[in-house]
Design a protein around this motif. Sequence first.
Motif, PDB file in Angstrom:
ATOM      1  N   GLU A 191       0.133  -1.313  -0.566  1.00  0.00           N
ATOM      2  CA  GLU A 191      -0.153   0.062   0.071  1.00  0.00           C
ATOM      3  C   GLU A 191       1.235   1.184  -0.165  1.00  0.00           C
ATOM      4  OE1 GLU A 191      -2.855   0.516  -0.785  1.00  0.00           O
ATOM      5  OE2 GLU A 191      -3.469  -1.774   0.167  1.00  0.00           O
TER       6      GLU A 191
ATOM      7  N   SER B 254      -7.011  -4.486  -9.320  1.00  0.00           N
ATOM      8  CA  SER B 254      -7.580  -4.520  -7.110  1.00  0.00           C
ATOM      9  C   SER B 254      -6.405  -5.308  -6.933  1.00  0.00           C
ATOM     10  CB  SER B 254      -9.100  -5.425  -7.058  1.00  0.00           C
ATOM     11  OG  SER B 254     -10.134  -4.804  -7.613  1.00  0.00           O
TER      12      SER B 254
ATOM     13  N   ASN C  20      -4.147  -5.376  -4.235  1.00  0.00           N
ATOM     14  CA  ASN C  20      -4.191  -6.089  -3.190  1.00  0.00           C
ATOM     15  C   ASN C  20      -5.110  -6.628  -2.774  1.00  0.00           C
ATOM     16  OD1 ASN C  20      -6.492  -4.151  -3.238  1.00  0.00           O
ATOM     17  ND2 ASN C  20      -6.721  -2.929  -1.264  1.00  0.00           N
ATOM     18  N   LEU C  21      -6.450  -6.975  -2.773  1.00  0.00           N
ATOM     19  CA  LEU C  21      -7.372  -7.989  -2.639  1.00  0.00           C
ATOM     20  C   LEU C  21      -6.629  -8.887  -3.660  1.00  0.00           C
ATOM     21  CD1 LEU C  21      -9.819  -8.794  -1.902  1.00  0.00           C
ATOM     22  CD2 LEU C  21     -10.612  -7.738  -3.918  1.00  0.00           C
TER      23      LEU C  21
ATOM     24  N   THR D 233      -4.242 -10.675  -1.202  1.00  0.00           N
ATOM     25  CA  THR D 233      -4.052 -10.934   0.417  1.00  0.00           C
ATOM     26  C   THR D 233      -5.211 -12.477  -0.010  1.00  0.00           C
ATOM     27  OG1 THR D 233      -4.327  -8.616   0.358  1.00  0.00           O
ATOM     28  CG2 THR D 233      -5.839 -10.797   2.109  1.00  0.00           C
ATOM     29  N   LYS D 234      -6.029 -12.730  -1.415  1.00  0.00           N
ATOM     30  CA  LYS D 234      -6.873 -13.629  -1.631  1.00  0.00           C
ATOM     31  C   LYS D 234      -5.512 -15.458  -1.822  1.00  0.00           C
ATOM     32  CE  LYS D 234     -10.925 -11.677  -4.664  1.00  0.00           C
ATOM     33  NZ  LYS D 234     -11.657 -11.637  -5.861  1.00  0.00           N
TER      34      LYS D 234
ATOM     35  N   LEU E 100      -9.233  -9.108   7.896  1.00  0.00           N
ATOM     36  CA  LEU E 100      -9.139  -9.178   6.493  1.00  0.00           C
ATOM     37  C   LEU E 100     -10.588  -8.231   6.039  1.00  0.00           C
ATOM     38  CD1 LEU E 100      -7.334 -12.250   5.206  1.00  0.00           C
ATOM     39  CD2 LEU E 100      -6.800  -9.526   5.224  1.00  0.00           C
ATOM     40  N   ASN E 101     -11.948  -9.004   6.725  1.00  0.00           N
ATOM     41  CA  ASN E 101     -13.267  -8.469   5.891  1.00  0.00           C
ATOM     42  C   ASN E 101     -13.156  -6.904   6.565  1.00  0.00           C
ATOM     43  OD1 ASN E 101     -14.054 -10.760   5.436  1.00  0.00           O
ATOM     44  ND2 ASN E 101     -14.822 -11.925   7.556  1.00  0.00           N
TER      45      ASN E 101
ATOM     46  N   PHE F 277     -11.320  -4.776   3.990  1.00  0.00           N
ATOM     47  CA  PHE F 277     -11.788  -5.336   2.105  1.00  0.00           C
ATOM     48  C   PHE F 277     -13.179  -4.803   2.643  1.00  0.00           C
ATOM     49  CE2 PHE F 277      -7.711  -7.461   1.514  1.00  0.00           C
ATOM     50  CZ  PHE F 277      -7.071  -6.493   0.771  1.00  0.00           C
ATOM     51  N   LYS F 278     -13.735  -4.430   2.914  1.00  0.00           N
ATOM     52  CA  LYS F 278     -15.229  -3.790   3.271  1.00  0.00           C
ATOM     53  C   LYS F 278     -15.640  -3.327   2.370  1.00  0.00           C
ATOM     54  CE  LYS F 278     -14.671  -0.176   5.896  1.00  0.00           C
ATOM     55  NZ  LYS F 278     -15.456   0.558   7.730  1.00  0.00           N
TER      56      LYS F 278
ATOM     57  N   SER G 106     -14.938  -4.102  -1.220  1.00  0.00           N
ATOM     58  CA  SER G 106     -14.350  -4.715  -1.684  1.00  0.00           C
ATOM     59  C   SER G 106     -15.621  -5.706  -2.652  1.00  0.00           C
ATOM     60  CB  SER G 106     -13.003  -5.731  -2.081  1.00  0.00           C
ATOM     61  OG  SER G 106     -13.535  -6.671  -0.809  1.00  0.00           O
TER      62      SER G 106
ATOM     63  N   TYR H 187     -16.091  -8.964  -1.355  1.00  0.00           N
ATOM     64  CA  TYR H 187     -15.560 -10.318  -0.720  1.00  0.00           C
ATOM     65  C   TYR H 187     -15.049 -10.389   0.228  1.00  0.00           C
ATOM     66  CZ  TYR H 187     -12.586 -14.269  -1.761  1.00  0.00           C
ATOM     67  OH  TYR H 187     -11.714 -15.775  -1.726  1.00  0.00           O
TER      68      TYR H 187
END
Length: 259
Positions: free
Chosen positions: A153, A165, A167-168, A171-172, A217-218, A221-222, A224, A226
Amino acid sequence: MTILKRLQMLIISYDSLTDLTMDEIEIKNYKKIKEMLSVVLELMMHFQTYKSIDEINTLNKRIGSLKNKIIDNIFNDFETQLSRHLSDESQLIYGCEILDLLGQAYREKLSNWYINNVLKDITTIFKSSEEAGSLDNLKRRFIYFQRILNNFEKNQAKLFPSDWSMNLNLTKSFCELTNKDLKEVTSKETKLNGSGPVDVNLLINSLTDSLDFENYLNVLFKDSGYNFDSSISVVFEPYLNIWIKNQVFLIVIQTQRLC
């Protein structure tokens, strides 16, 4: 006359694009390259039915070779950026836009290459066969990734278009890698083959750490859309019966003592 004018424009644009890719500078001017490449590709579309003409076919092949050279330059510059900061790293985002222009496959190739490189230390340090990869060090693994994400970041997010995306996706990939490693580790550490006792507390602590990390993480990435629920903690579900049996055993022992 219209065809001849377009052909002249195509040749001029191709020559300009070639000059841009040949510039001996640390990082290419991908913003201008993208603009000129868009013109070349659009003009070339008008000559798809003329490929039987040798000169047109030769030009088409040269454009294809030039596209490959541009793609190679983009990957090389990203590789250099990971090892040391480039003088004009702001140009790399236009390199990404060029890959988008050329097709989804190139975007995915760069994304996968970048993610694999960033997570390389995770796969080395926290390998399931190493001490650092044990359940005892699961929390360390999560903390280590948080540092990777913070560094992304701070220093690298600006290299990619926001709609990638990264960063997402990074993380995935970490969660998928951790899920895979934990399946191997839990199978070994729970010793379901009866060769030794199970450390129930370690199992539950690892599950708790995984749930806490998923919740983190939730929240992160709230926006997103996901959801990371069970992305890692699902690994422990097959072993919950071990904890239940242990709790029942403790209750029985406590009841006997009271009697």
